[in-house]
Write a protein that holds these residues in place. Structure first.
Motif, mmCIF file in Angstrom:
data_model
loop_
_atom_site.group_PDB
_atom_site.id
_atom_site.type_symbol
_atom_site.label_atom_id
_atom_site.label_comp_id
_atom_site.label_asym_id
_atom_site.label_seq_id
_atom_site.Cartn_x
_atom_site.Cartn_y
_atom_site.Cartn_z
ATOM 1 N N THR A 44 0.842 -1.185 0.000
ATOM 2 C CA THR A 44 0.000 0.000 0.000
ATOM 3 C C THR A 44 0.881 1.240 0.000
ATOM 4 O O THR A 44 1.880 1.296 0.733
ATOM 5 N N CYS A 76 -2.051 -1.339 -3.745
ATOM 6 C CA CYS A 76 -3.165 -0.484 -3.334
ATOM 7 C C CYS A 76 -2.686 0.961 -3.316
ATOM 8 O O CYS A 76 -1.706 1.289 -2.625
ATOM 9 N N GLU A 78 -3.595 4.649 -2.159
ATOM 10 C CA GLU A 78 -4.424 5.376 -1.201
ATOM 11 C C GLU A 78 -4.312 6.859 -1.499
ATOM 12 O O GLU A 78 -3.218 7.360 -1.771
ATOM 13 N N LEU A 98 -7.907 2.955 -2.324
ATOM 14 C CA LEU A 98 -8.525 3.348 -1.066
ATOM 15 C C LEU A 98 -8.683 4.854 -1.094
ATOM 16 O O LEU A 98 -7.686 5.593 -1.025
ATOM 17 N N SER A 137 -12.349 0.849 -2.282
ATOM 18 C CA SER A 137 -12.513 0.809 -0.828
ATOM 19 C C SER A 137 -12.603 2.239 -0.314
ATOM 20 O O SER A 137 -11.958 3.147 -0.856
ATOM 21 N N PHE A 139 -12.397 4.713 3.234
ATOM 22 C CA PHE A 139 -11.921 4.826 4.608
ATOM 23 C C PHE A 139 -13.064 5.333 5.479
ATOM 24 O O PHE A 139 -13.641 6.398 5.208
ATOM 25 N N ARG A 157 -15.589 -2.346 -0.766
ATOM 26 C CA ARG A 157 -15.026 -2.600 0.554
ATOM 27 C C ARG A 157 -15.021 -1.313 1.357
ATOM 28 O O ARG A 157 -15.119 -0.217 0.810
ATOM 29 N N GLU A 159 -12.412 0.321 4.533
ATOM 30 C CA GLU A 159 -11.289 0.127 5.444
ATOM 31 C C GLU A 159 -11.634 0.871 6.725
ATOM 32 O O GLU A 159 -11.815 2.090 6.717
ATOM 33 N N ASN A 197 -11.742 -4.278 5.193
ATOM 34 C CA ASN A 197 -10.316 -4.073 5.430
ATOM 35 C C ASN A 197 -10.160 -3.267 6.718
ATOM 36 O O ASN A 197 -11.121 -2.655 7.192
ATOM 37 N N GLY A 199 -7.121 -0.741 9.023
ATOM 38 C CA GLY A 199 -5.785 -0.181 9.026
ATOM 39 C C GLY A 199 -5.626 1.023 9.930
ATOM 40 O O GLY A 199 -6.544 1.818 10.086
ATOM 41 N N GLU A 219 -8.291 -7.788 4.561
ATOM 42 C CA GLU A 219 -6.960 -7.198 4.424
ATOM 43 C C GLU A 219 -6.690 -6.264 5.585
ATOM 44 O O GLU A 219 -7.587 -5.539 6.035
ATOM 45 N N SER A 221 -3.905 -3.191 6.373
ATOM 46 C CA SER A 221 -2.845 -2.350 5.823
ATOM 47 C C SER A 221 -2.053 -1.784 6.989
ATOM 48 O O SER A 221 -2.605 -1.066 7.828
#
Length: 249
Positions: A44, A76, A78, A98, A137, A139, A157, A159, A197, A199, A219, A221
């Motif tokens: 990532t 990935c 971000e 992301l 994905s 956040f 997804r 995160e 996910n 993180g 996942e 991260s």
């Protein structure tokens, strides 16, 4: 039988160390390759506009390395979906994007999206990413009201921002309370048909409790905690340690 890895290593901190000097080491691509060869599922990176850690050249180098030498591993990207980031996304076409609501001056991603203010933007950029065959994905804060909004935006997804959970390392009662918020958010995401996910500030010490409660996490991260661990144990051994904490070995 070993289970597939859920570990994506965030190498922003490697770039921070490198950028302290006008030299090419430590190498972002070399250390990423060590992590991937040791069993991590992916890398990532968060290329910010000011390039204070990951640079555009790092993105291109990592993309080329994964395409040429690391078949089956994931990249990935971000970032905040401004014009520049979306152009980079189209050029690189990572496995996953992301989207984070970061102001360019933020030190790190430290909060989830405000869906009331950003729903139209998120629907637009998610549709763009999907048209490029990039997994999407968003956040989100550890709040069970958020996953249904992420699903409405079209994400595949979420995160979950686990910073509040990771910040309670010295207060076990607070850690339990924050874990419950993460679990409730994960359950809401599962009910909404989203994959999960997680993180931020995850470590070898706090991962087992999270995975025990949310075994279906797809996942994690991990950047700062992984890099801190790797300064002691090395990248290869830290992959083993984190995969062990995830119950994969």
């Amino acid at each position: 039988m070993k289970t597939p890895s859920r570990l994506s290593v965030n190498v922003n901190a490697v770039a921070v160390i490198r950028n302290r000097r006008d030299v090419p080491w430590p190498s972002v691509t070399h250390l990423s390759a060590l992590a991937l060869n040791a069993g991590a599922k992916g890398i990532t990176i968060h290329p910010r506009p000011d390039e204070r850690h990951i640079r555009r050249t790092d993105v291109l180098d990592l993309s080329n390395m994964l395409t040429e030498d690391m078949q089956g591993k994931e990249l990935c990207l971000e970032g905040y979906p401004d014009k520049r980031f979306m152009e980079l996304l189209e050029e690189v076409r990572p496995t996953q994007v992301l989207f984070v609501p970061d102001d360019p001056s933020q030190q790190t991603s430290d909060h989830g999206w405000d869906f009331d203010e950003n729903m139209d933007l998120l629907k637009e950029v998610i549709a763009q990413a999907k048209s490029l065959d990039i997994r999407t994905s968003l956040f989100v804060n550890p709040d069970p009201s958020q996953p249904t909004l992420a699903a409405e935006a079209g994400a595949e997804r979420i995160e979950i921002y686990t910073g509040p959970y990771g910040a309670c390392h010295a207060d076990k009662e607070a850690e339990k309370r924050e874990l419950e918020k993460v679990v409730a958010t994960a359950e809401a995401a599962k009910a909404a048909g989203l994959l999960v996910n997680a993180g931020h500030d995850l470590t070898v010490e706090n991962l087992p409790a999270l995975i025990e409660r949310v075994p279906y996490i797809s996942e994690v991260s991990i950047g700062h905690g992984f890099t801190a661990d790797a300064l002691i144990h090395g990248f290869t051994e830290s992959v083993r340690r984190f995969r062990g904490a995830l119950g994969e070995l």
